[in-house]
Structures are given as C-alpha cells and as structure tokens.
Design an enzyme around this catalytic site. Structure first.
Site, PDB file in Angstrom:
ATOM      1  N   HIS A  61       5.419  -0.891   1.443  1.00  0.00           N
ATOM      2  CA  HIS A  61       5.305   0.291   0.464  1.00  0.00           C
ATOM      3  C   HIS A  61       6.061  -0.245  -0.724  1.00  0.00           C
ATOM      4  O   HIS A  61       7.193  -0.757  -0.516  1.00  0.00           O
ATOM      5  CB  HIS A  61       5.738   1.511   1.361  1.00  0.00           C
ATOM      6  CG  HIS A  61       5.161   2.056   2.569  1.00  0.00           C
ATOM      7  ND1 HIS A  61       3.723   1.734   2.772  1.00  0.00           N
ATOM      8  CD2 HIS A  61       5.626   2.147   3.398  1.00  0.00           C
ATOM      9  CE1 HIS A  61       3.641   2.009   3.815  1.00  0.00           C
ATOM     10  NE2 HIS A  61       4.789   2.472   4.779  1.00  0.00           N
ATOM     11  N   TYR A  65       0.751  -1.121  -0.118  1.00  0.00           N
ATOM     12  CA  TYR A  65      -0.046  -0.070   0.000  1.00  0.00           C
ATOM     13  C   TYR A  65       0.677   1.284  -0.111  1.00  0.00           C
ATOM     14  O   TYR A  65       1.840   1.121   0.339  1.00  0.00           O
ATOM     15  CB  TYR A  65      -0.984   0.063   1.155  1.00  0.00           C
ATOM     16  CG  TYR A  65      -0.285  -0.206   2.574  1.00  0.00           C
ATOM     17  CD1 TYR A  65       0.255   0.663   3.341  1.00  0.00           C
ATOM     18  CD2 TYR A  65      -0.421  -1.690   3.146  1.00  0.00           C
ATOM     19  CE1 TYR A  65       1.025   0.409   4.621  1.00  0.00           C
ATOM     20  CE2 TYR A  65       0.407  -1.778   4.222  1.00  0.00           C
ATOM     21  CZ  TYR A  65       1.064  -0.834   4.960  1.00  0.00           C
ATOM     22  OH  TYR A  65       1.557  -1.009   6.244  1.00  0.00           O
TER      23      TYR A  65
END
Length: 218
Positions: free
Chosen positions: A194, A146
């Site tokens: 990430h 994400y």
C-alpha cells in the site's frame, strides 16, 4: 446500496483505545463500515457495537454472522487482459469466497457464501472502482502497489454518503502504528504493497478541506 446521510468509517488503529468513540460517536451513524474481521466485542466503549457493512478479502469471508452486509474486495483477481484463445474460455466460475484468489478476468465470478450465515447479503466491489481509486486518487503507477482496504472504503463512503466521519486511521498519540485489538501491539510503519504515505496525506487533505471529518483519538 442506497445513498446514506451519515456514515462512520472505522479503521483498526490503536488510537481508538481510550477514545470513547463508541455509542454516540460511532453507533449513531446510518452506516458503520468496518474492515476485515476487526472485533467489536470487548471494545464497544471505544469502537462501538454496530456494524452495517464489513469489507474484506474473499478468502477471509468465512464464519461470519448475518448482522451485516458483506462487501468483498477482489484484490487478488488478475485483470491484465482477456484470453485470446477462445477454446480455453470459461464464462462463469462458481466457488467459495476463500478460493477466489489468483483468477484471470475472462470469467464471471460467482461466489458461494455457504460458509456465511444465510441471512448475510453479499456484494462485491467492482474492480473498475478500485482501479479508479488507484489512478485518480493515489496516482499510483506501479501495478504492484494498490490502495489499502481502509482507503478504498473511505473513498467509497464519500461517493454514497452525505457526511463521512473517519475513526481509527493513523498512529496513536505516541506516534505508534498498531491495531487496537492486538494483545501485544507490534508497531508497524511499513504498509506492504500500500502507498501509506500518499494515503495519509490524502486523508489529511480531505479533512482539511472539510470533505470528511477525521477523528484521531483523545
């Protein structure tokens, strides 16, 4: 939140140290966004002293002052689908911000900012915007990955501000990745869940196209 003319998105990179970006560079913006609990005291010369909005996970939103708008990111709330069993439905859950983790999406979440000073307005970033950044900007296919808080704030700023200036992103002049407030900096290149590489390329491309200005220290 109204549209602003200028904003500073201030990350936590060590490239801020010795930059002298405080004061005229950062503090003079209409909005100053900071991530998580990044400190300013003792670093004002390089990171500025003003904070208009602080963006963080709900579980970190405790014992804050009332000088900023608090924007919570419901990263750890699940949005995988609605519960079909009507008998188990809950329409609203009311809880402290630090408890708002690992929730399903069949309820309205109402956060109680009891541990935040009373004068601090609290907002929650809509999951649809986070989903939009995930898909439209980073083209991430994995649900386990994400956008970072910093990248979400950068794209958010581009939607509400006419001029976006970005500070404290990326490595320092020696190529080291660390936080400016770490007493003993530990270099990191991995970005966990990430997509750091994609984010870095996107930020550089936005700067190249003059859609925002990236300041990387002196």
């Amino acid at each position: 939140m109204y549209r602003c003319r200028t904003c500073a998105v201030v990350g936590n990179s060590g490239n801020l140290l010795g930059s002298h970006y405080g004061g005229a560079y950062i503090d003079n913006h209409d909005f100053v966004f900071r991530m998580n609990k990044a400190p300013v005291q003792g670093y004002e010369k390089d990171v500025g002293s003003r904070t208009t909005h602080r963006i963080m996970y709900p579980e970190s939103a405790t014992h804050l002052d009332n000088n900023t708008h608090l924007v919570l990111l419901p990263f750890k709330i699940s949005f995988q689908g609605y519960e079909k069993d009507v008998g188990s439905r809950t329409t609203h859950r009311i809880m402290y911000p630090e408890s708002a983790t690992h929730l399903d999406n069949n309820t309205h979440l109402v956060l109680l900012p009891f541990k935040i000073s009373c004068g601090s307005p609290v907002m929650v970033m809509h999951p649809a915007f986070m989903h939009y950044v995930h898909n439209a900007w980073l083209h991430i296919k994995s649900r386990r990955s994400y956008p970072s808080t910093g990248f979400l704030v950068l794209i958010f700023a581009m939607h509400i501000c006419d001029e976006v200036n970005v500070f404290g992103f990326g490595a320092n002049s020696k190529g080291t990745w660390h936080h400016y407030f770490e007493k003993t900096p530990k270099s990191f290149k991995r970005t966990g869940k990430h997509s750091g590489g994609i984010e870095c390329e996107t930020v550089l491309e936005l700067h190249k196209r003059r859609l925002m200005d990236l300041y990387t220290g002196w």
